[in-house]
Design an enzyme around this catalytic site. Structure first.
Site: not given
Length: 320
Positions: A202, A76, A208, A302, A206, A51
């Site tokens: 995913e 988060s 979506d 990640s 979760g 990130k």
């Protein structure tokens, strides 16, 4: 839509401050998976997660007047830390909206980088609404966690490094939260390796992006209960989903227990700690729904921001 030139411009902007993270391999994991695996270790990135790339690219792109106004973000954890560190390096004031149940190392690190943390209840409150209210009331620039082309372009610089470090790949597996990581890298990798297959993963709860991908339009779900806190999103962003729909080849699902098994193998065979979200793509490679054998596969780890007590507790429960 996001272009390859946006990603190369981002790399020029951030390459002096980001770590060029290593690619690790494991003969034993190759044997277990039946494929040649290349792990891109963003758990070794600054703030312990990918990130930082997108956050720094976004803040470095602000005008001097915008930097004086300061920024506000909602996250988060890993985006929070990325924005907080980028803000400190660039001399920008930062306020970060974080759920009260964020992993404690992520919240502590965000404060440690100098950001002001605003806590909220992720079940009862809307983090984006809180962030937008702060932006309006204080004149701050909103820095979203994924639905922003500067964020997406910054994350896409991982693909540039992978192409240089590894060369041609048959498939690359990514964890998918809001879609910033996979969208930026789908653009980068499809440009550099036109035949590569981009697969997002995913957790089952979760899901979506999985549902949105199958339906061809954005689907919103309730806040999911999953150990992968980076996947507690309710819908992909319009910008990220546009890229996912056009550039990603597949989205697959794994269970929370499969994620823990993947974390365990990474720890046992490569001696590194990754957070649950980071282990999600490797869990999918092990599950191998698509019956891949003898392929050259990239896996993006990640991040590695997890409380060690929680990490070992998860591993302990998985062997009961």
């Amino acid at each position: 839509m996001l272009s390859f030139s946006d990603i190369t411009a981002a790399y020029e902007r951030i390459r002096r401050v980001v770590h060029r993270t290593p690619v690790l391999t494991s003969v034993s994991l190759d044997a277990i998976a039946g494929n040649a695996l290349f792990f891109k270790c963003e758990n070794f990135q600054r703030v312990g997660a990918f990130k930082f790339r997108g956050a720094y690219n976004k803040l470095a792109s602000l005008t001097p007047e915008e930097r004086k106004r300061g920024v506000v973000a909602f996250s988060s954890g890993n985006h929070a830390q990325g924005v907080a560190l980028a803000a400190r390096l660039l001399g920008v004031s930062a306020r970060i909206v974080m759920p009260t149940d964020s992993p404690s190392p992520k919240m502590e690190a965000t404060r440690g980088y100098g950001a002001d943390v605003v806590e909220y209840d992720r079940i009862k409150e809307d983090r984006e609404a809180i962030g937008r209210r702060i932006a309006e009331e204080e004149g701050r620039i909103l820095v979203p966690p994924f639905n922003d082309e500067f964020i997406m372009a910054g994350q896409g610089t991982i693909g540039l490094e992978m192409a240089e470090q590894i060369g041609e790949l048959d498939c690359v597996f990514f964890p998918v939260g809001g879609g910033g990581l996979i969208s930026g890298n789908a653009v980068a990798l499809k440009h550099l390796m036109p035949n590569v297959r981009i697969v997002g993963v995913e957790t089952e709860r979760g899901n979506d992006v999985f549902l949105s991908f199958r339906k061809g339009e954005i689907v919103t779900i309730p806040v999911p209960e999953t150990i992968a806190d980076g996947m507690r999103t309710t819908a992909p962003g319009p910008l990220t989903f546009e890229v996912i729909r056009k550039r990603v080849d597949d989205i697959v699902l794994v269970s929370d227990s499969e994620v823990v098994d993947a974390m365990r193998l990474i720890y046992e065979r490569m001696k590194i700690v990754v957070e649950p979200t980071a282990a999600v793509p490797f869990a999918a490679v092990l599950k191998n729904d698509r019956n891949l054998r003898g392929r050259k596969i990239g896996i993006v780890l990640s991040g590695g921001n997890i409380d060690l007590e929680n990490f070992f507790s998860l591993l302990h429960k998985s062997v009961r």
